[in-house]
Write a protein that holds these residues in place. Sequence first.
Motif, PDB file in Angstrom:
ATOM      1  N   ALA A  39       3.088 -35.160 -37.868  1.00 20.32           N
ATOM      2  CA  ALA A  39       2.318 -35.358 -38.647  1.00 20.32           C
ATOM      3  C   ALA A  39       1.237 -36.989 -38.750  1.00 20.32           C
ATOM      4  N   VAL A  40       1.674 -37.539 -37.020  1.00 16.40           N
ATOM      5  CA  VAL A  40       1.044 -38.983 -36.909  1.00 16.40           C
ATOM      6  C   VAL A  40       0.393 -38.439 -35.654  1.00 16.40           C
ATOM      7  N   ASP A  41      -0.505 -38.926 -35.116  1.00 20.19           N
ATOM      8  CA  ASP A  41      -1.073 -39.082 -33.531  1.00 20.19           C
ATOM      9  C   ASP A  41      -1.945 -39.900 -33.176  1.00 20.19           C
ATOM     10  N   ALA A  42      -2.872 -40.172 -32.300  1.00 19.69           N
ATOM     11  CA  ALA A  42      -3.961 -41.310 -31.836  1.00 19.69           C
ATOM     12  C   ALA A  42      -5.001 -41.001 -32.954  1.00 19.69           C
ATOM     13  N   ALA A  43      -5.788 -39.818 -33.647  1.00 16.89           N
ATOM     14  CA  ALA A  43      -6.260 -40.034 -34.975  1.00 16.89           C
ATOM     15  C   ALA A  43      -6.033 -40.611 -36.005  1.00 16.89           C
ATOM     16  N   GLY A  44      -4.444 -40.808 -36.646  1.00 17.06           N
ATOM     17  CA  GLY A  44      -4.309 -41.591 -37.623  1.00 17.06           C
ATOM     18  C   GLY A  44      -3.061 -40.290 -37.868  1.00 17.06           C
ATOM     19  N   ALA A  45      -2.738 -40.576 -39.110  1.00 13.45           N
ATOM     20  CA  ALA A  45      -1.722 -39.535 -40.023  1.00 13.45           C
ATOM     21  C   ALA A  45      -2.528 -38.957 -41.324  1.00 13.45           C
TER      22      ALA A  45
END
Length: 306
Positions: free
Chosen positions: A126-132
């Motif tokens: 659900a959450v990575d370096a690009a955001g949520a």
Amino acid sequence: MERRPTSRQEFDALFAAVRTWGRWAVPDRGAWNRVTPDRVRRAASLVRDGTTVPLGLPWNTRPGPDNARPALHYMSDLGDVEPPEPATYKDFIAVDYHGKGVTHLDALAHVGYRGQLYDGRPAREAVDAAGARFGSVAELGPLVTKGVLLDLPAVLGVDWLEPGRAVLAEDVVAAERALGVRIDEASAVLLRTGRFRRRRELGPWDVGEAGAGFHVEAVPLLAERGVSLLGSDGDNDVRPSPVEGVHSPVHALAVAAMGVPLLDNLELEALSAACAGVRRYEFMVVVTPLDVPGGTGSPVNPVAVL
């Protein structure tokens, strides 16, 4: 009396007991789903004299023991340009707001427990370096609802709660009785500990190490009442944490289990004075987070209207 620490096993049982996963068709909004148009109309009916009280701290660019990551503010245009008129003056601001020095909203993407966000969403997906991709602040939108101020120092006849003072369910009920308020479904509950009065009189301290706030024992009562939002002049958690191996247990219970966003680092001194002046501790509260796609929260300047 010193309280026995809550074990991880006890905490996990509490997490399961207050969990609301699968309850709403729009899970990204969590407990804000409780705020229906009718609830907004009821909140508006609480406005009597029109007094408006901002609840946000000034933009804090000064480092200190309670502001490890100061906000940025500098001028990017001082009007020194060629004609035609008018000249313009511009500034730049930036902030790493999840801390102790900025008034901010925690969205549902901000807190995971045992690898899961609210509604059981796997945090790594659900959450990575690009955001949520789930629980973003952009999915919350504005909130207008009934606000209740739990002014514990006023109830106890003190200037502030000392760091480390835990607010229990019995304190919440006693505050309701003393202040003539009732926390009901969709309420936004704001806890005043007197942090900023203490800071003004005694100076700053590391509130991440020692701060007054809710104990996990108070959470089942708040869950039973069906709150939509929790806020405090601290970060809502009593510190040090009373739960073994969990540094922010109220964050975990509220956000990850109950889907209740949090307001941290509110300035509640003016609201305390305003409520005392009119002898009313309920009001309309308005929270308008920035629309940041993928954001885990937002700096905010909420407003209480009495």
